[in-house]
Design an enzyme around this catalytic site. Structure first.
Site, PDB file in Angstrom:
ATOM      1  N   ARG A   1       0.844  -1.202   0.000  1.00 39.43           N
ATOM      2  CA  ARG A   1       0.000   0.000   0.000  1.00 39.43           C
ATOM      3  C   ARG A   1       0.876   1.247   0.000  1.00 39.43           C
ATOM      4  NH1 ARG A   1      -2.072   2.799   4.967  1.00 39.43           N
ATOM      5  NH2 ARG A   1      -3.662   4.309   4.313  1.00 39.43           N
TER       6      ARG A   1
ATOM      7  N   ARG B   1      -7.907  18.311   8.496  1.00 37.49           N
ATOM      8  CA  ARG B   1      -6.781  18.289   9.430  1.00 37.49           C
ATOM      9  C   ARG B   1      -6.600  19.659  10.060  1.00 37.49           C
ATOM     10  NH1 ARG B   1      -3.845  13.600   8.960  1.00 37.49           N
ATOM     11  NH2 ARG B   1      -4.115  12.425   7.029  1.00 37.49           N
TER      12      ARG B   1
ATOM     13  N   LYS C   1     -13.169   2.957   0.440  1.00 42.65           N
ATOM     14  CA  LYS C   1     -12.883   2.919   1.876  1.00 42.65           C
ATOM     15  C   LYS C   1     -14.125   3.390   2.646  1.00 42.65           C
ATOM     16  CE  LYS C   1      -8.839   4.388   3.239  1.00 42.65           C
ATOM     17  NZ  LYS C   1      -7.666   5.280   3.377  1.00 42.65           N
TER      18      LYS C   1
ATOM     19  N   THR D   1      -6.865  -1.239   9.809  1.00 43.95           N
ATOM     20  CA  THR D   1      -6.617  -0.293  10.898  1.00 43.95           C
ATOM     21  C   THR D   1      -6.509  -0.954  12.267  1.00 43.95           C
ATOM     22  OG1 THR D   1      -8.058   1.250   9.670  1.00 43.95           O
ATOM     23  CG2 THR D   1      -7.140   2.014  11.749  1.00 43.95           C
TER      24      THR D   1
END
Length: 491
Positions: free
Chosen positions: A35, A76, A223, A281
């Site tokens: 990945r 963020r 995702k 995760t």
């Protein structure tokens, strides 16, 4: 020799693992897909990583897929006054978008226009949920936030608005640029972050088709990490080639106690639709700094496999951790042990979904899986141009390995996420029988069968025409493809 592992392992590549020698070690430990995370690093660094993965695959003689993971519209922290580095319940501050401001009580975040869609009373989370607050007011100055759960804040930490229904698309300008870069490097899978609905995938697929430099386009991975996506999960799975249960941000968007339930639901729905699914995760999170996982982490990996996941993923464990190779080795051993009981419903108490048959290829895939359970087959061999035959068989979970033999290296890499499939590249020939014999010889070389064993052959005739899976044959290894035998006929 150990039996082939059916569950695939995806490894995030970073400073701890991006050199060729480390990548060789990861492959030898069990990595199937590398990945490349576009949230970090430069194009120059990613180019080196992709080249190193391909060199490591060449050195080991293994077929390794590359998954490019786009950032998506990740919010963020972009501006953080010193007095807000540590906040406690009851603290208040102003939240705004855009460039950082020299205001002691103003925190700024990525400018995506989301603050115009929030409402008073909705919750907000920072740093993967370590800090939480509630929106108290909205003014021209910004959004007023009351801290309900204190903790540490830092620049570039994530921001989530789990109660807000945001209309932002899943691909930003950066994502389009990153996707172009990844397409130029012929990656095998493209992961789309923060998918909200099927329209995000349709947009991405149109972009891929219009910008791809060859007919080989990467398979699209959705995702699942937004609350909104859960309300459209069936439609998302239908449009995607694969889905990823991205439990990090999903665990911030929904209550943590709901994550295991949603994981099972997503995997079950993907299985029922015959789509690949990755569970990701914090699977072996403690191995970022420890040489062994916790018992709870081992159980988490095992339960994802029992749920029906095709692949399990390591993130920081292999990207920046101290024990990247050990993490892959541990995951490999857990997967192998779990696969030994995956069909034992007296232990697992699972009822796996019945896959709907829509085509000749589906019917043949189902038949191959049935044959593996009723005959003493050693392997199912799919001779395939595009990889479609092998992927279809994988959906029905036969009880033996699947050899996906193709003359196309891109098609071979596209099989690196498919449960139970061992991809190999064989020479192209105008003769289907010659190609089948090449595939059987590869199965023998890989110790999947020996002369005299029974196997099932799946192919499309005429070979070379994509999507024409129309043949299944029970074959004795060592006998010609067209030879006649009654050895296994009923009495």
């Amino acid at each position: 020799m150990n039996a082939p592992r059916r569950t695939k392992i995806v490894c995030s590549i970073g400073p701890a693992s991006q050199d060729v020698e480390s990548l060789v070690a990861l492959i030898e430990a069990g990595m199937n897909v590398a990945r490349v995370n576009m949230s970090h690093g430069t194009y120059a660094e990613h180019t080196i990583t992709i080249e190193n993965v391909r060199e490591a695959a060449k050195r080991t003689g293994q077929i390794i897929g590359i998954l490019g993971d786009l950032c998506g519209p990740k919010l963020r922290i972009t501006g953080l006054p010193a007095r807000l580095h540590l906040v406690k319940p009851g603290d208040q501050f102003i939240l705004s978008e855009g460039e950082p401001e020299e205001v002691p009580q103003k925190l700024t975040i990525t400018s995506l226009g989301v603050l115009g869609e929030v409402a008073v009373g909705e919750s907000i989370a920072f740093a993967d949920g370590a800090v939480r607050g509630v929106i108290e007011g909205i003014s021209d100055e910004g959004v007023s936030v009351l801290v309900t759960q204190g903790g540490s804040l830092a620049m570039r930490k994530g921001v989530n608005l789990p109660d807000s229904h945001l209309s932002i698309p899943a691909m930003t300008d950066k994502d389009f640029a990153d996707a172009s870069f990844l397409l130029e490097h012929a990656i095998d899978f493209l992961a789309l972050s923060f998918v909200g609905g099927p329209q995000d995938l349709t947009l991405a697929r149109e972009f891929i088709r219009s910008h791809a430099t060859t007919q080989n386009t990467p398979r699209l991975v959705a995702k699942i990490e937004r609350r909104d996506a859960l309300g459209h999960i069936g439609d998302i799975i239908d449009v995607a080639d694969a889905v990823m249960v991205a439990r990090g941000d999903l665990g911030v968007e929904i209550p943590v106690e709901e994550v295991p339930i949603e994981q099972k639901r997503i995997i079950h729905m993907a299985n029922a639709r015959g789509k690949m699914v990755i569970t990701a995760t914090q699977m072996l999170e403690s191995m970022i700094s420890a040489p062994t996982p916790t018992r709870a982490e081992a159980s988490d990996v095992a339960n994802a496999i029992l749920d029906g996941t095709d692949a399990i993923m390591l993130s920081a464990e292999t990207a920046v951790g101290s024990y990247p190779v050990d993490a892959v080795g541990q995951m490999d051993r857990i997967a192998r042990a779990t696969e030994g009981i995956v069909s034992d419903q007296s232990l697992t108490l699972l009822t796996h979904p019945t896959r709907t048959i829509h085509s000749t290829a589906d019917a043949i895939g189902s038949a191959a899986a049935d044959l593996s359970r009723h005959l003493l087959l050693k392997v199912v061999i799919a001779v395939t141009e595009s990889g479609h035959s092998a992927r279809t068989i994988s959906r029905y979970r036969p009880s033996v390995p699947i050899l996906g033999a193709t003359p196309d290296s891109f098609a071979a890499r596209s099989l690196t996420l498919s449960y139970g499939v061992i991809p190999v590249v064989i020479p192209r020939s105008p003769s289907t029988e010659v190609m089948i014999q090449e595939a059987i010889e590869n199965a023998i070389d890989l110790h999947l069968c020996v002369s005299g064993d029974l196997c099932a052959l799946v192919a499309g005739i005429p070979f070379g025409v994509r999507g024409t899976t129309n043949l299944i044959k029970v074959q004795i290894v060592g006998e010609g493809f067209l030879s006649i035998t009654d050895r296994y006929q009923d009495d």
